[in-house]
Each structure stands twice: as C-alpha cells, then as structure tokens.
Design an enzyme around this catalytic site. Structure first.
Site, PDB file in Angstrom:
ATOM      1  N   ARG A 105       0.583  -1.260   0.023  1.00 34.01           N
ATOM      2  CA  ARG A 105      -0.006   0.457  -0.190  1.00 34.01           C
ATOM      3  C   ARG A 105       0.983   1.657  -0.195  1.00 34.01           C
ATOM      4  NH1 ARG A 105      -4.250   1.737   4.298  1.00 34.01           N
ATOM      5  NH2 ARG A 105      -2.752   1.943   5.411  1.00 34.01           N
ATOM      6  N   THR A 109      -0.679   7.379  -1.502  1.00 33.62           N
ATOM      7  CA  THR A 109      -2.006   8.065  -1.950  1.00 33.62           C
ATOM      8  C   THR A 109      -3.263   6.213  -1.640  1.00 33.62           C
ATOM      9  OG1 THR A 109      -0.863   5.711  -3.643  1.00 33.62           O
ATOM     10  CG2 THR A 109      -0.825   7.945  -4.030  1.00 33.62           C
ATOM     11  N   ASP A 201      -2.866  -9.993  12.854  1.00 27.39           N
ATOM     12  CA  ASP A 201      -2.080  -9.472  11.375  1.00 27.39           C
ATOM     13  C   ASP A 201      -2.389 -11.197  11.231  1.00 27.39           C
ATOM     14  OD1 ASP A 201      -0.478  -7.782   9.905  1.00 27.39           O
ATOM     15  OD2 ASP A 201       0.044  -9.757  10.163  1.00 27.39           O
ATOM     16  N   ASP A 204       2.232 -12.210  10.044  1.00 25.91           N
ATOM     17  CA  ASP A 204       2.510 -11.617  12.187  1.00 25.91           C
ATOM     18  C   ASP A 204       2.178 -13.183  12.097  1.00 25.91           C
ATOM     19  OD1 ASP A 204       3.768  -9.766  10.638  1.00 25.91           O
ATOM     20  OD2 ASP A 204       2.865  -8.234  12.785  1.00 25.91           O
TER      21      ASP A 204
HETATM   22  N1  URA Z   1      -5.162  -8.174   7.563  1.00 27.08           N
HETATM   23  C1  URA Z   1      -4.495  -9.192   8.498  1.00 27.08           C
HETATM   24  O1  URA Z   1      -3.901  -9.688   8.383  1.00 27.08           O
HETATM   25  N2  URA Z   1      -5.342  -8.414  10.213  1.00 27.08           N
HETATM   26  C2  URA Z   1      -6.535  -7.867   9.807  1.00 27.08           C
HETATM   27  O2  URA Z   1      -7.190  -7.688  10.811  1.00 27.08           O
HETATM   28  C3  URA Z   1      -6.816  -7.417   8.385  1.00 27.08           C
HETATM   29  C4  URA Z   1      -5.940  -6.927   7.536  1.00 27.08           C
END
Ligand code: URA
Length: 210
Positions: A105, A109, A201, A204
C-alpha cells in the site's frame, strides 16, 4: 457458485477458527489450523467444478467413472498471507497451477501498488482461486482480482478466512462476478483497518513476525 458470499458454517471450521482467534494460540498451531481450514474451504469452493467421465477398469469390470473436466485450476496466493492458505489447498489439489500476486500500500495515495506478479499460462481456460486469509478493506483484494482479469482470467473465486462487511462491499462493487467463500463475516474494521473481532495480523501470526 450461486450467491456472492458463502459462509462455511461447518462445526469443524468454526471450532478451528475459534482456536485461531485466541491470542495465546502459538504460531505452529495457528499455521496448522489454517492449513486444515483451507482444505475445508477448498472443499466448498470447488463443489461445482465441471466433471466428465473416464473409462476405467475396476478389478471387477469396466466403468465410466467421474473425473474433473478441463484444465488444471490455478491457485493464486496474494502475498504474503495467502501462502498460509496455499499450502493446505495444494495438498488437496496437488496438480493445481500456482501463481503469486504481491501488492503493497502506497502510504501517500493509500492505493495498492504491484511489486510482484507471476501467474500460470492460459488463465482464461482455468478456474482461478485467489487466496487471501483476510478480506479487510477489500482494496488489495479488488486490485489483485483486477490484475488477474487483465491477465485473462474470467472464472475467478476468492477464498478467505475472515471477511469484514466493508471488504465484501468493495468486492461486490468492483467484482460482482467473483464469488467469495469465507469462514466468517466479522463485525467491522477498526480505525487501523483490522478486522474486529478478527484474529490480529494473519501474516504475523502465521510467520511469527511482528
Ligand atoms: N490483515 C490482517 O492480517 N488482519 C486484519 O485484521 C486485517 C487485515
């Protein structure tokens, strides 16, 4: 598939998903559960694949037995978290072709920018399954599907573990022809774009990074 979104509410999927959501679940267990759920989602997403028959010999007699028709399907991992779904689906469909789409990302922008794109040939003749565990804003998913369509894909399905209503809406507007299969539609996105209640995430948690 009929309908834009299918929620796989099978008890095994829901139980495994709860274990994945828990904060204390280890990286190793998280990855294993994702592999298992991905196979159950793959079962659902491939439910209506075209079939034909092949003449075979059983030990007792010949028969016209059902087999999958058409070209090998294409699994497209949207990097990096898509790889967590890819492993399990490939175990179930080992002859599938595999592609990767990398997007980041742009912080100014806020638009997704492509940094990697490598997909199988003849996408137009294949069922293409795009894989990304988290359908959050939907911006990168919609951009990835744009790229797949530009590469020729016409029959695309999207597999995710969790979807936010916002992401589903983005996809519905951008790609109403792409059915979504997910294990859950969660409540909402928070101000940082995380799915709530979600699982954090996904990248992660599956790779042990922070
Ligand atoms: N990407 C992720 O890994 N977790 C989220 O909650 C949103 C996007």
């Amino acid at each position: 598939m009929t309908g834009h979104v299918t929620v796989v509410d099978h008890p095994l999927v829901q139980h495994k998903l709860t274990l994945m959501r828990e904060r204390e679940t280890s990286t190793a267990v998280f990855r294993q559960l994702l592999r298992e759920i991905s196979q159950l989602l793959a079962y659902e997403i491939t439910r209506e694949l075209d079939m034909t028959t092949r003449r075979i010999e059983t030990p007792l007699c010949p028969m016209d037995a059902p087999v999958l028709a058409g070209k090998k399907l294409a699994l497209i991992s949207i990097l990096r978290a898509g790889n967590g779904l890819l492993d399990g689906v490939l175990e179930l469909i080992p002859s599938a072709r595999v592609g990767f789409v990398g997007l980041y990302r742009d912080e100014e922008t806020l638009q997704p920018v492509q940094y990697y794109f490598k997909v199988p040939e003849e996408l137009e003749d294949r069922l293409v399954i795009a894989l990304d565990p988290m359908l959050a804003t939907g911006n990168s998913s919609a951009a990835a599907v744009d790229l797949l369509k530009k590469a020729g894909a016409t029959n695309i399905r999207f597999m995710c573990l969790l979807a936010a209503p916002e992401g589903i809406e983005t996809m519905r507007q951008a790609h109403p022809d792409v059915p979504i299969v997910t294990a859950s539609i969660d409540e909402r996105l928070n101000e940082k774009g995380y799915i709530v209640p979600g699982l954090g995430d996904a990248g992660d948690r599956m790779f042990g990074t922070k």
